[in-house]
Scaffold this motif. Structure first.
Motif, PDB file in Angstrom:
ATOM      1  N   MET A   1       0.828  -1.199   0.000  1.00 17.67           N
ATOM      2  CA  MET A   1       0.000   0.000   0.000  1.00 17.67           C
ATOM      3  C   MET A   1       0.863   1.250   0.000  1.00 17.67           C
ATOM      4  O   MET A   1       0.599   2.192  -0.697  1.00 17.67           O
ATOM      5  CB  MET A   1      -0.919  -0.047   1.227  1.00 17.67           C
ATOM      6  N   CYS A   2       1.901   1.259   0.809  1.00 11.81           N
ATOM      7  CA  CYS A   2       2.774   2.423   0.913  1.00 11.81           C
ATOM      8  C   CYS A   2       3.510   2.668  -0.407  1.00 11.81           C
ATOM      9  O   CYS A   2       3.715   3.805  -0.802  1.00 11.81           O
ATOM     10  CB  CYS A   2       3.760   2.232   2.061  1.00 11.81           C
ATOM     11  N   GLN A   3       3.903   1.573  -1.087  1.00 14.66           N
ATOM     12  CA  GLN A   3       4.608   1.714  -2.357  1.00 14.66           C
ATOM     13  C   GLN A   3       3.697   2.327  -3.415  1.00 14.66           C
ATOM     14  O   GLN A   3       4.140   3.137  -4.221  1.00 14.66           O
ATOM     15  CB  GLN A   3       5.127   0.345  -2.836  1.00 14.66           C
ATOM     16  N   ASP A   4       2.425   1.939  -3.439  1.00 11.59           N
ATOM     17  CA  ASP A   4       1.479   2.509  -4.395  1.00 11.59           C
ATOM     18  C   ASP A   4       1.305   3.999  -4.165  1.00 11.59           C
ATOM     19  O   ASP A   4       1.254   4.780  -5.116  1.00 11.59           O
ATOM     20  CB  ASP A   4       0.118   1.805  -4.291  1.00 11.59           C
ATOM     21  N   HIS A   5       1.227   4.387  -2.911  1.00  8.29           N
ATOM     22  CA  HIS A   5       1.071   5.803  -2.573  1.00  8.29           C
ATOM     23  C   HIS A   5       2.315   6.588  -2.996  1.00  8.29           C
ATOM     24  O   HIS A   5       2.216   7.696  -3.496  1.00  8.29           O
ATOM     25  CB  HIS A   5       0.811   5.958  -1.077  1.00  8.29           C
ATOM     26  N   LYS A   6       3.490   5.971  -2.810  1.00  9.28           N
ATOM     27  CA  LYS A   6       4.749   6.633  -3.182  1.00  9.28           C
ATOM     28  C   LYS A   6       4.817   6.829  -4.694  1.00  9.28           C
ATOM     29  O   LYS A   6       5.190   7.902  -5.176  1.00  9.28           O
ATOM     30  CB  LYS A   6       5.932   5.802  -2.693  1.00  9.28           C
ATOM     31  N   HIS A   7       4.449   5.832  -5.457  1.00  8.06           N
ATOM     32  CA  HIS A   7       4.467   5.937  -6.915  1.00  8.06           C
ATOM     33  C   HIS A   7       3.449   6.961  -7.401  1.00  8.06           C
ATOM     34  O   HIS A   7       3.706   7.683  -8.361  1.00  8.06           O
ATOM     35  CB  HIS A   7       4.205   4.582  -7.569  1.00  8.06           C
ATOM     36  N   LYS A   8       2.318   7.006  -6.741  1.00  6.37           N
ATOM     37  CA  LYS A   8       1.293   7.984  -7.116  1.00  6.37           C
ATOM     38  C   LYS A   8       1.814   9.402  -6.899  1.00  6.37           C
ATOM     39  O   LYS A   8       1.632  10.280  -7.743  1.00  6.37           O
ATOM     40  CB  LYS A   8       0.023   7.756  -6.290  1.00  6.37           C
ATOM     41  N   GLU A  12       2.477  12.231  -9.825  1.00  9.53           N
ATOM     42  CA  GLU A  12       1.868  13.557  -9.734  1.00  9.53           C
ATOM     43  C   GLU A  12       2.935  14.644  -9.789  1.00  9.53           C
ATOM     44  O   GLU A  12       2.764  15.657 -10.452  1.00  9.53           O
ATOM     45  CB  GLU A  12       1.064  13.678  -8.439  1.00  9.53           C
ATOM     46  N   PHE A  13       4.070  14.415  -9.119  1.00  4.89           N
ATOM     47  CA  PHE A  13       5.169  15.371  -9.127  1.00  4.89           C
ATOM     48  C   PHE A  13       5.729  15.548 -10.541  1.00  4.89           C
ATOM     49  O   PHE A  13       5.977  16.665 -10.987  1.00  4.89           O
ATOM     50  CB  PHE A  13       6.264  14.905  -8.167  1.00  4.89           C
ATOM     51  N   GLU A  14       5.915  14.444 -11.254  1.00  7.65           N
ATOM     52  CA  GLU A  14       6.414  14.511 -12.623  1.00  7.65           C
ATOM     53  C   GLU A  14       5.428  15.227 -13.534  1.00  7.65           C
ATOM     54  O   GLU A  14       5.826  15.991 -14.416  1.00  7.65           O
ATOM     55  CB  GLU A  14       6.711  13.112 -13.143  1.00  7.65           C
ATOM     56  N   LYS A  15       4.152  14.996 -13.326  1.00  2.27           N
ATOM     57  CA  LYS A  15       3.130  15.658 -14.137  1.00  2.27           C
ATOM     58  C   LYS A  15       3.159  17.171 -13.894  1.00  2.27           C
ATOM     59  O   LYS A  15       3.100  17.963 -14.839  1.00  2.27           O
ATOM     60  CB  LYS A  15       1.751  15.097 -13.785  1.00  2.27           C
ATOM     61  N   LEU A  16       3.280  17.574 -12.639  1.00  2.00           N
ATOM     62  CA  LEU A  16       3.350  19.003 -12.328  1.00  2.00           C
ATOM     63  C   LEU A  16       4.623  19.637 -12.883  1.00  2.00           C
ATOM     64  O   LEU A  16       4.624  20.796 -13.283  1.00  2.00           O
ATOM     65  CB  LEU A  16       3.265  19.213 -10.810  1.00  2.00           C
ATOM     66  N   ALA A  17       5.711  18.886 -12.909  1.00  2.00           N
ATOM     67  CA  ALA A  17       6.978  19.415 -13.423  1.00  2.00           C
ATOM     68  C   ALA A  17       6.916  19.649 -14.926  1.00  2.00           C
ATOM     69  O   ALA A  17       7.624  20.508 -15.445  1.00  2.00           O
ATOM     70  CB  ALA A  17       8.112  18.452 -13.087  1.00  2.00           C
ATOM     71  N   GLN A  18       6.066  18.913 -15.626  1.00  2.00           N
ATOM     72  CA  GLN A  18       5.963  19.046 -17.077  1.00  2.00           C
ATOM     73  C   GLN A  18       5.047  20.194 -17.506  1.00  2.00           C
ATOM     74  O   GLN A  18       5.057  20.569 -18.669  1.00  2.00           O
ATOM     75  CB  GLN A  18       5.445  17.740 -17.691  1.00  2.00           C
ATOM     76  N   GLU A  19       4.275  20.740 -16.569  1.00  2.00           N
ATOM     77  CA  GLU A  19       3.350  21.815 -16.922  1.00  2.00           C
ATOM     78  C   GLU A  19       4.108  23.078 -17.312  1.00  2.00           C
ATOM     79  O   GLU A  19       5.221  23.323 -16.858  1.00  2.00           O
ATOM     80  CB  GLU A  19       2.415  22.133 -15.748  1.00  2.00           C
TER      81      GLU A  19
END
Length: 69
Positions: A1-8, A12-19
């Motif tokens: 569960m923790c790994q899924d949250h970390k990947h999410k 999200e961070f990568e998506k925001l960096a591409q904006e």
């Protein structure tokens, strides 16, 4: 569960960096508009004018500046 949250979070961070980035002035204007902090605008204008006076104070306009103070 923790790994899924970390990947999410990483995705999200990568998506925001591409904006696309917006200019600082526009971001500040949108901040004022969204948060209704209009009282910050006169202070910003005074700071910009004071910075302009300091900038001009280093040139041949110095005698004019001295009469203001």
């Amino acid at each position: 569960m923790c790994q899924d949250h970390k990947h999410k979070d990483e995705d999200e961070f990568e998506k925001l960096a591409q904006e696309k980035r917006i200019p600082l002035g526009l971001e500040f204007w949108l901040f004022l508009k969204h948060n209704k902090k209009w009282w910050l605008l006169p202070m910003l204008i005074v700071l910009l004018l004071l910075g302009l006076l300091i900038l001009l104070g280093g040139t041949a306009v110095a005698p004019f500046i001295y009469t203001l103070f």
